[in-house]
Scaffold this active site. Sequence first.
Site, PDB file in Angstrom:
ATOM      1  N   ARG A   1       5.786   7.128  12.319  1.00  4.89           N
ATOM      2  CA  ARG A   1       4.875   6.012  12.011  1.00  4.89           C
ATOM      3  C   ARG A   1       4.064   5.577  13.236  1.00  4.89           C
ATOM      4  O   ARG A   1       3.770   4.401  13.417  1.00  4.89           O
ATOM      5  CB  ARG A   1       5.651   4.788  11.501  1.00  4.89           C
ATOM      6  CG  ARG A   1       6.377   4.974  10.209  1.00  4.89           C
ATOM      7  CD  ARG A   1       5.431   5.212   9.046  1.00  4.89           C
ATOM      8  NE  ARG A   1       6.157   5.113   7.783  1.00  4.89           N
ATOM      9  CZ  ARG A   1       6.847   6.102   7.232  1.00  4.89           C
ATOM     10  NH1 ARG A   1       6.904   7.282   7.820  1.00  4.89           N
ATOM     11  NH2 ARG A   1       7.486   5.914   6.084  1.00  4.89           N
TER      12      ARG A   1
ATOM     13  N   SER B   1       7.251  -0.428   3.150  1.00  6.71           N
ATOM     14  CA  SER B   1       8.339  -0.705   4.104  1.00  6.71           C
ATOM     15  C   SER B   1       7.835  -1.707   5.130  1.00  6.71           C
ATOM     16  O   SER B   1       6.821  -1.456   5.786  1.00  6.71           O
ATOM     17  CB  SER B   1       8.747   0.562   4.849  1.00  6.71           C
ATOM     18  OG  SER B   1       9.278   1.504   3.979  1.00  6.71           O
TER      19      SER B   1
ATOM     20  N   GLU C   1       7.158  -2.461  10.774  1.00  4.43           N
ATOM     21  CA  GLU C   1       6.275  -1.292  10.684  1.00  4.43           C
ATOM     22  C   GLU C   1       4.860  -1.775  10.385  1.00  4.43           C
ATOM     23  O   GLU C   1       3.872  -1.167  10.786  1.00  4.43           O
ATOM     24  CB  GLU C   1       6.754  -0.374   9.558  1.00  4.43           C
ATOM     25  CG  GLU C   1       6.002   0.924   9.483  1.00  4.43           C
ATOM     26  CD  GLU C   1       5.725   1.387   8.070  1.00  4.43           C
ATOM     27  OE1 GLU C   1       4.984   2.360   7.938  1.00  4.43           O
ATOM     28  OE2 GLU C   1       6.221   0.785   7.108  1.00  4.43           O
TER      29      GLU C   1
END
Length: 331
Positions: A158, A230, A326
């Site tokens: 990510r 998420s 995130e």
Amino acid sequence: MMDGWIHNTFGLQVQAAQLLEYRTEAELLDYLAKGMVKAPFLHVGAGSNLLFINERYEGTVLHSQIKGMEVTAENDQEVCLRVGAGEVWDDFVAYCVQQNWYGAENLSLIPGEVGASAVQNIGAYGVEVKDLIMAVETIDVNGQKRVFQPAECAYAYRDSIFKRPEMKRYFVTYVHYRLSKVEHLKLDYGTIRKELPDDVPVTLPLVRQTIINIRQRKLPDPKVLGNAGSFFTNPMVSREKWQQLLAAYPDMPYYEVDAARVKIPAGWMIEHCGWKGKALGPAAVHDKQALVLVNLGGASGADIVALSEAVCQAVLNKFGIEIHPEVNFIE
Ligand code: EPU
């Protein structure tokens, strides 16, 4: 140009002092040449991974509407495509599956746009978009074109070079992907194999549909319940720490990373802290997937931040592990 609302999947009401959308590189270059993009500025995609802390962004928000999916090279084995940053990511995946090109199917239904895929290194079910990326075309805030090769993008879980503050001056215009024409399915992650019917051949459309089914079961539809997928990344811990945790929680799920580290699902830890399905004001931890924070209706960015801090603290207290968002927080 307009004084506009910024689209974001959390469903937060946020306005930008100036919102600039462009359909071509020429249009972006024209905005830049006219000096319309002054600091502070922020380039957004579909707003599916952003959390606006304030109700106004006192600067310029840019959004690419550059479309197009063009084959640039192909042979019997592979096909290379140049795709506009403003294409919807899942439209691209659907197109590849329809053409019988392998590689993007595990990334089905990830919200967002092509440009952001290359910034965020989106990933799911054992695949990351970096596995497909051949090059990233950009235009910087001074109007200079620059193409980044994958090795220059510093791709990691990510993460990419484009997330660094000093790199925010590069706006992604096109992403080049390479897909395979030869059957190449990745079915070993999580429950994919278990969910595939065993009486029919495994085809690309079937894998796509299976991924879509899994996601729709666990992840809330932002049109119904505001969210950004998420909310936290899954933390990586040392093998020593992992051994200690396993002794206390023998059923704990985990993913191997490398010789030194193991990834622990943050959603599992949050659930074990008792936060799954719980609300703090108008923000809540999703009841089907604890890694996702949702806007129950009328939440502000600050409400979601308050919930996120409470969840991080609970995980730290119980497991001694720091988890980190995130989602990108925008001041
Ligand atoms: N789990 C729980 N309780 C929960 C949530 C998860 O016990 O509330 C357990 C699951 O049972 C499973 C493990 O945790 O054993 C992992 O769960 P899952 O496969 O749902 O994946 P995840 O770690 O929650 C990550 C990605 C997702 C991606 C899935 C599938 C991150 C931050 N998230 O989630 O990506 O779709 O794996 O590959 O890495 C996103 O980035 O927005 C996203 C949705």
